[in-house]
Design a protein around this motif. Structure first.
Motif: not given
Length: 316
Positions: A71-93
């Motif tokens: 996105l910084q380079k101007g490539v039109q890709v999906p914008e990431v709004l939220h990210f959790e390396p490990v979701h506490e309940e699911l135990g998954l990214s």
């Protein structure tokens, strides 16, 4: 890697309620999500996709980093709004992205529109390839990896190229190719290896075809699905596209025209693109032919590998 059981829809809905701070949304499982659990969410702010990695030891961190760099380079890709390396309940990214509007490029109604979309995609693909990677092959996604540093699984292009080649050729020579064709593949790959390994590793999409290029009424809108990112020659993606070109429309020349507007392509580059197309075709056939293959896709790959093998074998 062991896959965790797919989360219940109510668990995913609870995630969405937290992210959107609302219950005013509709959520459904996206059937195309296989290697990643994908959920489509329609909310007042538009369409969003919630992605969950099935493997407990894996993280979206490198992919999130790639989206932000592009996105910084101007490539039109999906914008990431939220990210959790490990979701506490699911135990998954987990990651939530905004939709790229439109539908995939194969659904355009005219060849002229398709070519315009491909030309725009080509110029953007060249920007993707401007990002360096430390190493070759699949980008490491383990939780112990620093997401801000993109690392490939292999230290050299030769490791990446030869890891499965002999097993694939041996298997395919018994199932799909003739023994003579198998010998030609071995000779072509041996002679082409120096050409394919001459580059420093760069970020490649890894699964670049028109199903991951989006358009809206014939206007290019972006590139999606960076779930198979790798470190490789920057010509890998062009080889992948050429291998799959023609399943709906012909777009490789237009894609290259757009690419050349940013990065020149020499005669040696064009030969290397064909070599990558052969190599990717052999690797893909080695995978799908060991499973319950989709007959139409196998037929396409076989025909394209044979056509390209004929071309490159006369040049090496």
């Amino acid at each position: 890697m062991n896959k965790n059981q797919e989360p219940e829809l109510e668990q995913v809905s609870a995630l969405a309620r937290r992210y959107f701070r609302s219950t005013a949304f509709q959520i459904e499982r996206e059937p195309s999500g296989v290697s990643t659990y994908v959920y489509r969410i329609a909310a007042s702010g538009g369409i969003f996709y919630l992605r969950i990695l099935p493997e407990q030891e894996m993280s979206f961190a490198p992919e999130v980093h790639v989206h932000r760099l592009l996105l910084q380079k101007g490539v039109q890709v999906p914008e990431v709004l939220h990210f959790e390396p490990v979701h506490e309940e699911l135990g998954l990214s987990v990651m939530l992205v905004r939709e790229i509007p439109g539908v995939h490029a194969g659904q355009v109604t005219s060849q002229a529109s398709y070519e315009r979309v491909m030309e725009n995609a080509g110029s953007q693909l060249a920007l993707v390839h401007g990002i360096p990677v430390d190493g070759f092959g699949w980008i490491r996604r383990g939780r112990n990896e620093d997401g801000a540093v993109l690392r490939g699984e292999n230290r050299s292009a030769e490791e990446q190229l030869l890891e499965f080649l002999e097993d694939d050729v041996q298997f395919l020579s018994e199932k799909l190719f003739s023994k003579a064709e198998g010998s030609i593949i071995r000779r072509v790959m041996e002679r082409g290896l120096p050409l394919m390994g001459r580059h420093e590793p760069r970020l490649v999409h890894g699964d670049f075809d028109d199903s991951h290029i989006f358009q809206d009424n014939g206007i290019y809108t972006g590139i999606i699905d960076f779930g198979e990112i790798q470190g490789s020659s920057p010509l890998y993606d062009l080889g992948h596209f050429k291998l799959h070109d023609g399943q709906r429309h012909k777009g490789f020349p237009a894609l290259c025209e757009g690419y050349r507007s940013v990065v020149p392509l020499t005669a040696w580059d064009r030969l290397e693109i064909d070599l990558w197309a052969v190599w990717i075709g052999v690797r893909r056939l080695g995978i799908v032919a060991r499973r319950s293959p989709h007959a139409g896709y196998v037929h396409h790959l076989l025909n394209r590998v044979r056509e390209l093998l004929d071309v490159v074998s006369r040049q090496l």
